[in-house]
Design a protein around this motif. Structure first.
Motif, PDB file in Angstrom:
ATOM      1  N   LYS A 187     -37.976   7.653 -13.467  1.00  0.00           N
ATOM      2  CA  LYS A 187     -39.180   8.318 -13.966  1.00  0.00           C
ATOM      3  C   LYS A 187     -40.004   8.852 -12.803  1.00  0.00           C
ATOM      4  O   LYS A 187     -40.376   8.099 -11.899  1.00  0.00           O
ATOM      5  N   ASN A 206     -41.307  11.776 -27.842  1.00  0.00           N
ATOM      6  CA  ASN A 206     -41.760  10.838 -26.815  1.00  0.00           C
ATOM      7  C   ASN A 206     -42.294   9.563 -27.452  1.00  0.00           C
ATOM      8  O   ASN A 206     -42.019   8.448 -26.993  1.00  0.00           O
ATOM      9  N   ASP A 229     -39.316   7.646 -29.296  1.00  0.00           N
ATOM     10  CA  ASP A 229     -38.426   7.008 -28.309  1.00  0.00           C
ATOM     11  C   ASP A 229     -38.942   5.634 -27.922  1.00  0.00           C
ATOM     12  O   ASP A 229     -38.189   4.647 -27.870  1.00  0.00           O
ATOM     13  N   ASN A 230     -40.228   5.568 -27.619  1.00  0.00           N
ATOM     14  CA  ASN A 230     -40.814   4.306 -27.165  1.00  0.00           C
ATOM     15  C   ASN A 230     -40.925   3.297 -28.293  1.00  0.00           C
ATOM     16  O   ASN A 230     -40.666   2.100 -28.102  1.00  0.00           O
ATOM     17  N   ALA A 233     -38.357  -1.086 -23.131  1.00  0.00           N
ATOM     18  CA  ALA A 233     -37.991   0.033 -22.265  1.00  0.00           C
ATOM     19  C   ALA A 233     -36.851  -0.309 -21.317  1.00  0.00           C
ATOM     20  O   ALA A 233     -36.161   0.588 -20.825  1.00  0.00           O
ATOM     21  N   ALA A 268     -36.730   5.126 -22.694  1.00  0.00           N
ATOM     22  CA  ALA A 268     -38.193   5.060 -22.704  1.00  0.00           C
ATOM     23  C   ALA A 268     -38.652   5.195 -21.258  1.00  0.00           C
ATOM     24  O   ALA A 268     -38.353   4.340 -20.433  1.00  0.00           O
ATOM     25  N   ARG A 269     -39.342   6.279 -20.962  1.00  0.00           N
ATOM     26  CA  ARG A 269     -39.626   6.614 -19.569  1.00  0.00           C
ATOM     27  C   ARG A 269     -40.923   5.961 -19.105  1.00  0.00           C
ATOM     28  O   ARG A 269     -42.009   6.442 -19.398  1.00  0.00           O
ATOM     29  N   HIS A 270     -40.783   4.865 -18.376  1.00  0.00           N
ATOM     30  CA  HIS A 270     -41.941   4.157 -17.833  1.00  0.00           C
ATOM     31  C   HIS A 270     -41.685   3.835 -16.368  1.00  0.00           C
ATOM     32  O   HIS A 270     -40.626   3.300 -16.028  1.00  0.00           O
TER      33      HIS A 270
END
Length: 403
Positions: A135, A296, A299-300, A309, A328-330
């Motif tokens: 990310k 977005n 997804d999460n 995530a 999940a982009r974290h």
């Protein structure tokens, strides 16, 4: 050839002459190839047993290993991204994976981002066609540029389709077990169009862009995906009751494309109801397709249903390129340097990347090892209720590789 020879003798003689001619031709054609190989490499190839019948029996044969080295662009990103990439590199090294990484550090928060660096990354990705990425964190502060480097990457490579396969992990129990659904998100327009301005002091206008062409393209991608993967239903997620023109166009485009796939059931659902239904009864969904922002969020939410995530892989596609990342982009910035991040999602993404490269044997080897460690339950990171460190989990995966 003498007339006294029988038909079978003449045929044998002709076959021998033809075989000799073909052998000479083959020697001439292979001569430059052999000269280009080193002695050790030629001996390795020459020692292999070739069997046509064995090659045709694909279902009973072990998955083939590759001889070529594949170049892949690696972008560790921010937060725990570099630690997750270290796990990937360690597993690839232990598994003797035929992949060579071209690593680039691109970060807005660490002041390692510039147009020049972005151009180098794009050049590598265009050459290699495949990338694995952490990310790249986007600061909230406005510094004169609305489009983040994440968005610039997606737009310049036209990475229009993000795919997140939400799948329960064997041996890890959650409220909803045996989940298997796919979220497909259009990620080049919508609310992420980076078109904002202050019309009058204190009034900000943020433009959401929905186009027929891109809506139809992502809808077709979703139905093609469902067809290829043997799935039975595609659900379009929208808010057309409020955004009647923008989401109305998206919904209309999905409905038009659905008519071309009569064997796939088509439904639509409003985004807020979809969130509730996913929590209450996620089994009703199969493939979901939606615009950018909704994807977005979903997804999460869906990642949280199967462990968070740290366990869900994802990938993004254009017509030419494929980028593999976590679903999940974290950045998980609070975990940086603490060795507590869960590398499961990134390792599974790397396995999906190997499958994309047709390295089926290596892909299955890594995927099986990761799932075996989780199923055994002895080594789990904190997010899955365990006490293992990131590198400890990585070592457990390495120990379970069937090399």
């Amino acid at each position: 050839m003498p007339q006294s020879l029988t038909f079978h003798q003449r045929r044998s003689g002709n076959t021998a002459v033809m075989s000799g001619t073909m052998a000479a031709a083959l020697r001439r054609s292979f001569s430059p190839f052999v000269k280009g190989l080193g002695p050790s490499r030629w001996q390795q190839l020459a020692s292999r047993q070739l069997s046509l019948s064995h090659g045709l029996c694909g279902s009973e044969s072990p998955l083939a290993r590759a001889d070529a080295i594949f170049k892949v662009t690696m972008i560790p990103g921010d937060g725990v991204g570099p630690e997750l990439m270290t796990a990937v590199k360690d597993v690839f090294k232990a598994g003797d994976i035929p992949v060579e990484f071209e690593e680039f550090h691109l970060s807005e928060v660490q002041h390692m981002a510039s147009e020049d660096k972005l151009d180098h990354v794009l050049s590598s990705m265009r050459n290699n066609k495949v990338a694995i990425k952490g990310k790249i964190h986007t600061p909230m502060e406005y510094k004169g540029e609305l489009a983040s480097y994440e968005m610039k990457l997606r737009r310049k490579l036209d990475l229009f389709a993000n795919v997140v396969h939400v799948n329960s992990l064997p041996g890890y129990s959650t409220r909803h077990n045996n989940l298997d659904l796919v979220i497909i998100r259009e990620q080049t327009e919508g609310e992420y169009s980076s078109l904002e301005h202050e019309s009058v002091p204190g009034v900000i206008e943020c433009l959401k862009i929905i186009t027929r062409d891109k809506s139809r393209r992502i809808a077709k991608f979703a139905f093609d995906y469902a067809t290829k993967k043997g799935r039975s239903k595609v659900t379009a997620v929208h808010k057309a009751n409020i955004m009647k023109l923008a989401d109305g166009l998206f919904l209309q485009s999905c409905a038009e494309v659905a008519q071309l796939y009569p064997k796939i059931k088509y439904e639509n659902i409003i985004i807020d109801n979809c969130c509730m239904q996913l929590v209450q009864n996620p089994y009703q969904f199969d493939v979901l397709v939606m615009p950018n922002l909704y994807g977005n969020i979903i997804d999460n939410l869906a990642a949280g249903l199967v462990g968070g995530a740290g366990v869900v892989p994802g990938e993004s596609y254009s017509a030419e390129y494929a980028v593999f990342e976590t679903g999940a982009r974290h950045p998980f910035a609070q975990a940086v340097g603490r060795n507590i991040a869960n590398p499961t999602a990134m390792l599974l993404s790397s396995a999906n990347m190997l499958k994309h490269l047709n390295l089926e044997y290596h892909s299955q080897m890594i995927s099986d090892a990761v799932k075996r460690v989780i199923k055994q339950g002895k080594v789990r990171t904190g997010d899955l209720g365990g006490y293992a460190m990131c590198d400890e989990f990585t070592r457990a995966v390495i120990a379970n590789l069937s090399v």
